[in-house]
Design a protein around this motif. Structure first.
Motif, PDB file in Angstrom:
ATOM      1  N   GLY A   1       0.814  -1.526   0.260  1.00  0.00           N
ATOM      2  CA  GLY A   1       0.127  -0.340   0.135  1.00  0.00           C
ATOM      3  C   GLY A   1       0.587   0.987   0.068  1.00  0.00           C
ATOM      4  N   MET A   2       2.601   1.159   0.039  1.00  0.00           N
ATOM      5  CA  MET A   2       2.776   2.304   0.296  1.00  0.00           C
ATOM      6  C   MET A   2       3.165   2.874  -1.201  1.00  0.00           C
ATOM      7  N   PRO A   3       3.435   4.080  -1.386  1.00  0.00           N
ATOM      8  CA  PRO A   3       2.837   4.978  -2.529  1.00  0.00           C
ATOM      9  C   PRO A   3       4.172   4.047  -3.693  1.00  0.00           C
ATOM     10  N   SER A   4       4.467   3.671  -4.912  1.00  0.00           N
ATOM     11  CA  SER A   4       5.236   3.346  -6.032  1.00  0.00           C
ATOM     12  C   SER A   4       6.897   4.294  -6.356  1.00  0.00           C
ATOM     13  N   GLU A   5       8.290   3.897  -5.803  1.00  0.00           N
ATOM     14  CA  GLU A   5       9.204   5.043  -6.346  1.00  0.00           C
ATOM     15  C   GLU A   5       8.715   6.606  -7.263  1.00  0.00           C
ATOM     16  N   LYS A   6       8.119   5.599  -8.036  1.00  0.00           N
ATOM     17  CA  LYS A   6       7.662   6.865  -9.307  1.00  0.00           C
ATOM     18  C   LYS A   6       7.106   7.951  -8.133  1.00  0.00           C
ATOM     19  N   GLU A   7       5.805   7.261  -7.980  1.00  0.00           N
ATOM     20  CA  GLU A   7       4.535   8.138  -6.822  1.00  0.00           C
ATOM     21  C   GLU A   7       5.338   9.147  -5.796  1.00  0.00           C
ATOM     22  N   GLN A   8       6.636   8.223  -5.293  1.00  0.00           N
ATOM     23  CA  GLN A   8       7.762   9.283  -4.254  1.00  0.00           C
ATOM     24  C   GLN A   8       7.854  10.698  -4.974  1.00  0.00           C
ATOM     25  N   ILE A   9       8.433  10.045  -6.194  1.00  0.00           N
ATOM     26  CA  ILE A   9       9.279  11.046  -6.590  1.00  0.00           C
ATOM     27  C   ILE A   9       8.262  12.620  -6.849  1.00  0.00           C
ATOM     28  N   ARG A  10       7.209  11.915  -7.558  1.00  0.00           N
ATOM     29  CA  ARG A  10       6.057  13.294  -7.554  1.00  0.00           C
ATOM     30  C   ARG A  10       5.753  14.215  -6.426  1.00  0.00           C
ATOM     31  N   LEU A  11       5.804  13.069  -5.488  1.00  0.00           N
ATOM     32  CA  LEU A  11       5.242  14.173  -3.846  1.00  0.00           C
ATOM     33  C   LEU A  11       6.262  15.226  -4.060  1.00  0.00           C
ATOM     34  N   LEU A  12       7.165  13.831  -3.812  1.00  0.00           N
ATOM     35  CA  LEU A  12       8.735  14.760  -3.963  1.00  0.00           C
ATOM     36  C   LEU A  12       9.294  16.510  -4.242  1.00  0.00           C
ATOM     37  N   ARG A  13       8.926  15.941  -5.101  1.00  0.00           N
ATOM     38  CA  ARG A  13       8.781  17.379  -6.039  1.00  0.00           C
ATOM     39  C   ARG A  13       7.463  18.427  -5.800  1.00  0.00           C
TER      40      ARG A  13
ATOM     41  N   ALA B   1      16.399  18.908  -4.735  1.00  0.00           N
ATOM     42  CA  ALA B   1      16.227  18.960  -3.291  1.00  0.00           C
ATOM     43  C   ALA B   1      17.588  19.878  -3.168  1.00  0.00           C
ATOM     44  N   ASP B   2      18.022  20.358  -1.619  1.00  0.00           N
ATOM     45  CA  ASP B   2      18.985  21.651  -1.633  1.00  0.00           C
ATOM     46  C   ASP B   2      20.345  21.008  -0.539  1.00  0.00           C
ATOM     47  N   ILE B   3      19.927  19.592   0.029  1.00  0.00           N
ATOM     48  CA  ILE B   3      20.823  19.225   0.897  1.00  0.00           C
ATOM     49  C   ILE B   3      20.735  17.693   1.237  1.00  0.00           C
ATOM     50  N   LEU B   4      21.160  17.054   0.879  1.00  0.00           N
ATOM     51  CA  LEU B   4      21.526  15.686   1.115  1.00  0.00           C
ATOM     52  C   LEU B   4      22.010  14.686   1.819  1.00  0.00           C
ATOM     53  N   TYR B   5      20.992  14.154   2.618  1.00  0.00           N
ATOM     54  CA  TYR B   5      20.955  14.051   4.203  1.00  0.00           C
ATOM     55  C   TYR B   5      21.200  12.652   3.806  1.00  0.00           C
TER      56      TYR B   5
ATOM     57  N   ARG C   1      21.123  11.190  -7.952  1.00  0.00           N
ATOM     58  CA  ARG C   1      20.392  11.686  -9.355  1.00  0.00           C
ATOM     59  C   ARG C   1      19.018  12.381  -9.392  1.00  0.00           C
ATOM     60  N   GLN C   2      17.778  11.654  -8.353  1.00  0.00           N
ATOM     61  CA  GLN C   2      16.721  11.293  -8.774  1.00  0.00           C
ATOM     62  C   GLN C   2      16.609  12.758  -7.519  1.00  0.00           C
ATOM     63  N   VAL C   3      16.890  12.939  -6.598  1.00  0.00           N
ATOM     64  CA  VAL C   3      16.664  14.314  -5.578  1.00  0.00           C
ATOM     65  C   VAL C   3      17.027  15.604  -6.734  1.00  0.00           C
ATOM     66  N   LEU C   4      18.556  14.996  -6.971  1.00  0.00           N
ATOM     67  CA  LEU C   4      18.853  16.573  -7.285  1.00  0.00           C
ATOM     68  C   LEU C   4      17.880  16.843  -8.612  1.00  0.00           C
ATOM     69  N   GLU C   5      17.712  16.333  -9.401  1.00  0.00           N
ATOM     70  CA  GLU C   5      16.206  16.671 -10.895  1.00  0.00           C
ATOM     71  C   GLU C   5      15.596  17.175  -9.795  1.00  0.00           C
ATOM     72  N   ALA C   6      15.311  16.770  -8.496  1.00  0.00           N
ATOM     73  CA  ALA C   6      13.497  17.373  -7.865  1.00  0.00           C
ATOM     74  C   ALA C   6      14.499  18.708  -7.504  1.00  0.00           C
TER      75      ALA C   6
END
Length: 294
Positions: free
Chosen positions: A126-138, A169-173, A162-167
């Motif tokens: 029931g958790m969102p797919s990775e594609k949906e996670q990226i959409r929500l992140l953006r 993101a300001d700081i990588l944790y 690469r995924q979070v930088l393209e979205a």
């Protein structure tokens, strides 16, 4: 570095150690006593690995005088580093308040963990797919940037950089589980993006600083040290805030320090107390899940 030879080490053993020292561009100082010989390596001993020296025949032990980090040390830069992201300064005089809920408008910054997976595999249903996670992140990043707030995004795998930088993101944790992931540390070290490096619960402050130095050696000096808990002696509460480590690294390094207390609080140690402890230890920012103390 001080190298203590074994009591029965011969002249050939001493010559071998001296040759190793000279090969690295350092000079030696040999002191022969009645019980053993002591050799001092004069110069920047950071080029040596203690285990490398102690593996030489006839060596009993090697003792460092200078620490294994240079770029991030206060010897290099006695003043506190300040990393400014979207107008928000990490480091300096004011402690930052970092929230985990996007709708907390009072917070200085936002912390997101979009790729978290529960320990229970059945809970993943029931958790969102990775594609949906990226959409929500953006979307969350866009909303937060519109409000003028920087966002820290936790990554758990090198391919997620690469995924979070393209979205945007300001700081990588980097969580503590990545403390020994040298491939990922090398990758973020080549970026021009701020990074939070957390130590794991069983790592020492020395290992923490060595890992940060590894990132800095690749060229990225925008490093924030992250503390998210160490092992506790209490069976009911296995983790605690490592205030000693925060105090120690603030003394040894000029890098800002962030304390993540979201998974450390419990009935005997509420988050407002942890918040004050982190502040008293010298943390420059705190990630929390409830409002900070007034």
């Amino acid at each position: 570095m001080i190298i203590v030879m074994q009591p029965h080490a011969g002249e050939e053993d001493v010559r071998r150690v001296v040759a190793t020292i000279r090969q690295q561009g350092l000079s030696e100082h040999v002191s022969r006593g009645t019980e053993c010989t002591i050799i001092g390596a004069v110069g920047d001993e950071r080029v040596f690995d203690v285990a490398q020296i102690e593996a030489l025949h006839g060596v009993e032990r090697a003792i460092r005088i200078v620490q294994e980090w240079r770029i991030i040390s206060r010897e290099t830069n006695p003043e506190d580093s300040v990393i400014t992201v979207r107008g928000t300064a990490f480091g300096g005089g004011r402690m930052l308040d970092i929230a985990v809920l996007p709708d907390e408008c009072r917070a200085d910054a936002l912390y997101l963990d979009p790729f978290y997976l529960p320990d229970n595999p059945y809970a993943e249903c029931g958790m969102p797919s990775e594609k949906e996670q990226i959409r929500l992140l953006r979307q969350t990043l866009s909303d937060s940037h519109a409000a003028g707030r920087p966002v820290l995004v936790r990554i758990r795998d090198v391919r997620q950089i690469r995924q979070v930088l393209e979205a945007e993101a300001d700081i990588l944790y980097l969580g503590g589980e990545l403390m020994t992931n040298r491939v990922l540390q090398d990758e973020v070290g080549r970026l021009n993006t701020p990074v939070v490096l957390c130590k794991d619960k069983h790592h020492s402050y020395n290992e923490w600083l060595v890992a940060a130095e590894r990132i800095a050696l690749r060229g990225n000096h925008q490093i924030i040290l992250g503390e998210s808990g160490t092992l506790s002696f209490e069976s009911d509460h296995p983790y605690r805030l490592d205030t000693e480590a925060v105090v120690r690294v603030r003394r040894l390094s000029h890098l800002p320090v962030l304390a993540n207390i979201t998974r450390l609080w419990h009935g005997d140690m509420p988050q407002d107390v942890l918040y004050r402890l982190a502040e008293a230890a010298g943390a420059n920012a705190v990630v929390r899940s409830v409002p900070p103390p007034a």
